[in-house]
Write a protein that holds these residues in place. Structure first.
Motif, PDB file in Angstrom:
ATOM      1  N   GLY A  80       0.808  -1.215   0.000  1.00 20.08           N
ATOM      2  CA  GLY A  80       0.000   0.000   0.000  1.00 20.08           C
ATOM      3  C   GLY A  80       0.840   1.262   0.000  1.00 20.08           C
ATOM      4  N   GLY A  81       2.156   1.103   0.020  1.00 20.99           N
ATOM      5  CA  GLY A  81       3.022   2.279   0.001  1.00 20.99           C
ATOM      6  C   GLY A  81       2.719   3.210   1.166  1.00 20.99           C
ATOM      7  N   LEU A  82       2.429   4.446   0.875  1.00 23.38           N
ATOM      8  CA  LEU A  82       2.178   5.478   1.886  1.00 23.38           C
ATOM      9  C   LEU A  82       0.714   5.525   2.349  1.00 23.38           C
ATOM     10  CD1 LEU A  82       4.231   8.341   0.169  1.00 23.38           C
ATOM     11  CD2 LEU A  82       4.975   6.849   2.050  1.00 23.38           C
ATOM     12  N   LEU A  83      -0.125   4.653   1.828  1.00 30.41           N
ATOM     13  CA  LEU A  83      -1.543   4.639   2.207  1.00 30.41           C
ATOM     14  C   LEU A  83      -1.719   4.113   3.632  1.00 30.41           C
ATOM     15  CD1 LEU A  83      -2.918   3.027  -1.072  1.00 30.41           C
ATOM     16  CD2 LEU A  83      -3.276   5.403  -0.351  1.00 30.41           C
ATOM     17  N   PRO A  84      -2.841   4.448   4.281  1.00 27.86           N
ATOM     18  CA  PRO A  84      -3.119   3.846   5.598  1.00 27.86           C
ATOM     19  C   PRO A  84      -3.283   2.318   5.499  1.00 27.86           C
ATOM     20  CG  PRO A  84      -4.623   5.678   5.163  1.00 27.86           C
ATOM     21  CD  PRO A  84      -3.827   5.455   3.908  1.00 27.86           C
ATOM     22  N   ALA A  85      -3.760   1.828   4.359  1.00 27.82           N
ATOM     23  CA  ALA A  85      -3.920   0.381   4.147  1.00 27.82           C
ATOM     24  C   ALA A  85      -2.570  -0.214   3.737  1.00 27.82           C
ATOM     25  CB  ALA A  85      -4.954   0.113   3.050  1.00 27.82           C
ATOM     26  N   PRO A  86      -2.132  -1.301   4.394  1.00 25.24           N
ATOM     27  CA  PRO A  86      -0.835  -1.875   4.043  1.00 25.24           C
ATOM     28  C   PRO A  86      -0.781  -2.560   2.676  1.00 25.24           C
ATOM     29  CG  PRO A  86      -1.843  -3.070   5.891  1.00 25.24           C
ATOM     30  CD  PRO A  86      -2.716  -1.906   5.589  1.00 25.24           C
ATOM     31  N   TYR A  87      -1.953  -2.923   2.128  1.00 27.30           N
ATOM     32  CA  TYR A  87      -1.991  -3.601   0.829  1.00 27.30           C
ATOM     33  C   TYR A  87      -2.970  -2.934  -0.120  1.00 27.30           C
ATOM     34  CZ  TYR A  87       0.331  -7.499   3.180  1.00 27.30           C
ATOM     35  OH  TYR A  87       1.214  -8.270   3.888  1.00 27.30           O
ATOM     36  N   VAL A  88      -2.639  -3.026  -1.420  1.00 32.88           N
ATOM     37  CA  VAL A  88      -3.572  -2.645  -2.485  1.00 32.88           C
ATOM     38  C   VAL A  88      -3.783  -3.879  -3.351  1.00 32.88           C
ATOM     39  CG1 VAL A  88      -3.976  -1.210  -4.524  1.00 32.88           C
ATOM     40  CG2 VAL A  88      -2.846  -0.226  -2.523  1.00 32.88           C
ATOM     41  N   ILE A  89      -5.044  -4.208  -3.565  1.00 33.11           N
ATOM     42  CA  ILE A  89      -5.407  -5.291  -4.480  1.00 33.11           C
ATOM     43  C   ILE A  89      -5.864  -4.620  -5.767  1.00 33.11           C
ATOM     44  CG2 ILE A  89      -6.980  -7.212  -4.913  1.00 33.11           C
ATOM     45  CD1 ILE A  89      -7.052  -7.545  -1.781  1.00 33.11           C
ATOM     46  N   HIS A  90      -5.143  -4.875  -6.846  1.00 35.55           N
ATOM     47  CA  HIS A  90      -5.441  -4.260  -8.143  1.00 35.55           C
ATOM     48  C   HIS A  90      -6.351  -5.208  -8.917  1.00 35.55           C
ATOM     49  CE1 HIS A  90      -2.151  -1.354  -7.420  1.00 35.55           C
ATOM     50  NE2 HIS A  90      -1.616  -2.388  -6.783  1.00 35.55           N
ATOM     51  N   ALA A  91      -7.624  -4.850  -9.033  1.00 34.82           N
ATOM     52  CA  ALA A  91      -8.612  -5.673  -9.729  1.00 34.82           C
ATOM     53  C   ALA A  91      -8.919  -5.030 -11.076  1.00 34.82           C
ATOM     54  CB  ALA A  91      -9.883  -5.781  -8.895  1.00 34.82           C
ATOM     55  N   VAL A  92      -8.925  -5.846 -12.113  1.00 37.19           N
ATOM     56  CA  VAL A  92      -9.182  -5.332 -13.456  1.00 37.19           C
ATOM     57  C   VAL A  92     -10.604  -5.674 -13.861  1.00 37.19           C
ATOM     58  CG1 VAL A  92      -8.429  -5.308 -15.864  1.00 37.19           C
ATOM     59  CG2 VAL A  92      -6.732  -5.613 -14.028  1.00 37.19           C
ATOM     60  N   GLY A  93     -11.445  -4.652 -13.882  1.00 39.50           N
ATOM     61  CA  GLY A  93     -12.823  -4.831 -14.312  1.00 39.50           C
ATOM     62  C   GLY A  93     -12.935  -4.642 -15.818  1.00 39.50           C
ATOM     63  N   PRO A  94     -14.067  -5.050 -16.366  1.00 40.53           N
ATOM     64  CA  PRO A  94     -14.265  -4.955 -17.814  1.00 40.53           C
ATOM     65  C   PRO A  94     -14.725  -3.569 -18.261  1.00 40.53           C
ATOM     66  CG  PRO A  94     -16.204  -5.896 -16.814  1.00 40.53           C
ATOM     67  CD  PRO A  94     -15.197  -5.708 -15.699  1.00 40.53           C
ATOM     68  N   VAL A  95     -14.437  -3.245 -19.509  1.00 38.53           N
ATOM     69  CA  VAL A  95     -15.033  -2.091 -20.170  1.00 38.53           C
ATOM     70  C   VAL A  95     -16.417  -2.541 -20.649  1.00 38.53           C
ATOM     71  CG1 VAL A  95     -14.868  -0.535 -22.151  1.00 38.53           C
ATOM     72  CG2 VAL A  95     -12.798  -1.161 -20.882  1.00 38.53           C
ATOM     73  N   TRP A  96     -17.443  -1.743 -20.369  1.00 34.07           N
ATOM     74  CA  TRP A  96     -18.805  -2.079 -20.788  1.00 34.07           C
ATOM     75  C   TRP A  96     -18.924  -1.898 -22.300  1.00 34.07           C
ATOM     76  CZ3 TRP A  96     -22.807  -4.575 -18.984  1.00 34.07           C
ATOM     77  CH2 TRP A  96     -24.056  -4.414 -19.598  1.00 34.07           C
ATOM     78  N   ARG A  97     -19.336  -2.953 -22.986  1.00 32.64           N
ATOM     79  CA  ARG A  97     -19.501  -2.908 -24.429  1.00 32.64           C
ATOM     80  C   ARG A  97     -20.935  -3.274 -24.828  1.00 32.64           C
ATOM     81  NH1 ARG A  97     -14.188  -2.408 -25.719  1.00 32.64           N
ATOM     82  NH2 ARG A  97     -12.686  -3.713 -24.656  1.00 32.64           N
ATOM     83  N   GLY A  98     -21.870  -3.076 -23.899  1.00 30.51           N
ATOM     84  CA  GLY A  98     -23.263  -3.349 -24.219  1.00 30.51           C
ATOM     85  C   GLY A  98     -23.814  -4.606 -23.570  1.00 30.51           C
ATOM     86  N   GLY A  99     -22.955  -5.409 -22.939  1.00 29.62           N
ATOM     87  CA  GLY A  99     -23.410  -6.577 -22.201  1.00 29.62           C
ATOM     88  C   GLY A  99     -23.227  -7.902 -22.913  1.00 29.62           C
ATOM     89  N   GLY A 100     -22.813  -7.885 -24.160  1.00 32.31           N
ATOM     90  CA  GLY A 100     -22.665  -9.136 -24.909  1.00 32.31           C
ATOM     91  C   GLY A 100     -21.262  -9.701 -24.905  1.00 32.31           C
ATOM     92  N   ASP A 101     -20.368  -9.086 -24.135  1.00 31.85           N
ATOM     93  CA  ASP A 101     -18.957  -9.492 -24.126  1.00 31.85           C
ATOM     94  C   ASP A 101     -18.554 -10.129 -22.802  1.00 31.85           C
ATOM     95  OD1 ASP A 101     -17.617  -9.258 -26.476  1.00 31.85           O
ATOM     96  OD2 ASP A 101     -16.726  -7.298 -26.071  1.00 31.85           O
TER      97      ASP A 101
END
Length: 170
Positions: A68-89
């Motif tokens: 988490g670097g300088l953040l109050p939280a000791p860890y950062v979880i990097h989650a990759v969400g999708p780009v919305w393309r209309g729902g069919g992907d």
């Protein structure tokens, strides 16, 4: 094992891990990603670069964990969400997967508290109401396999998302 919503800035959360709505390249960006990298300092980017060098980034729907670097939280979880393309992907399943994998990463470290932003609802354009329902369901479904996690907080920067979560969690 509770779920709650707060209106605020995820970079100020005093939890074991905050989740970053990251891109697959892990090299920072705008919105919450930029705010987390900015507040956490260079250690987060260095850790992301090391992950990128070893595995070539993070696929959509997955998550990786760094300091988490300088953040109050000791860890950062990097989650990759999708780009919305209309729902069919397969966007809905990919968004659920990003939340489930974040919970899994936190559990692997034995973490007790985790805070989520609104993944994919900003520049990625995911419809907010659907995203809220998917986030809550995915977290609720994941918690039985993550016994260390005691508290999940959804952190909403804007009032619209806050009201959507509040209506569903209260």
């Amino acid at each position: 094992m509770g779920m709650q919503v707060v209106h605020g800035d995820i970079t100020r959360m005093e939890v074991d891990a905050i989740v970053n709505a990251a891109n697959s390249g892990l090299l920072g960006g705008g919105g919450v990603d930029g705010a987390i990298h900015g507040a956490g300092g260079p250690a987060i980017m260095e850790a992301c670069r090391a992950i990128r060098d070893s595995q070539g980034g993070c696929p959509t729907g997955d998550a990786v964990i760094t300091t988490g670097g300088l953040l109050p939280a000791p860890y950062v979880i990097h989650a990759v969400g999708p780009v919305w393309r209309g729902g069919g992907d397969n966007e809905e399943e990919l968004l659920a997967s990003a939340y489930r994998n974040s919970i899994r990463r936190a559990a692997e470290k034995g973490l007790r508290t985790i805070a989520f932003p609104n993944i994919s609802t900003g520049i990625y354009g995911f419809p907010r109401e659907r995203a809220v329902d998917i986030a809550i369901a995915a977290v609720r479904d994941s918690l039985p396999q993550a016994p260390s996690i005691e508290q999940v907080t959804f952190v909403c920067f804007d009032d619209e998302n806050y009201q959507l979560y509040r209506a569903r969690l209260l």
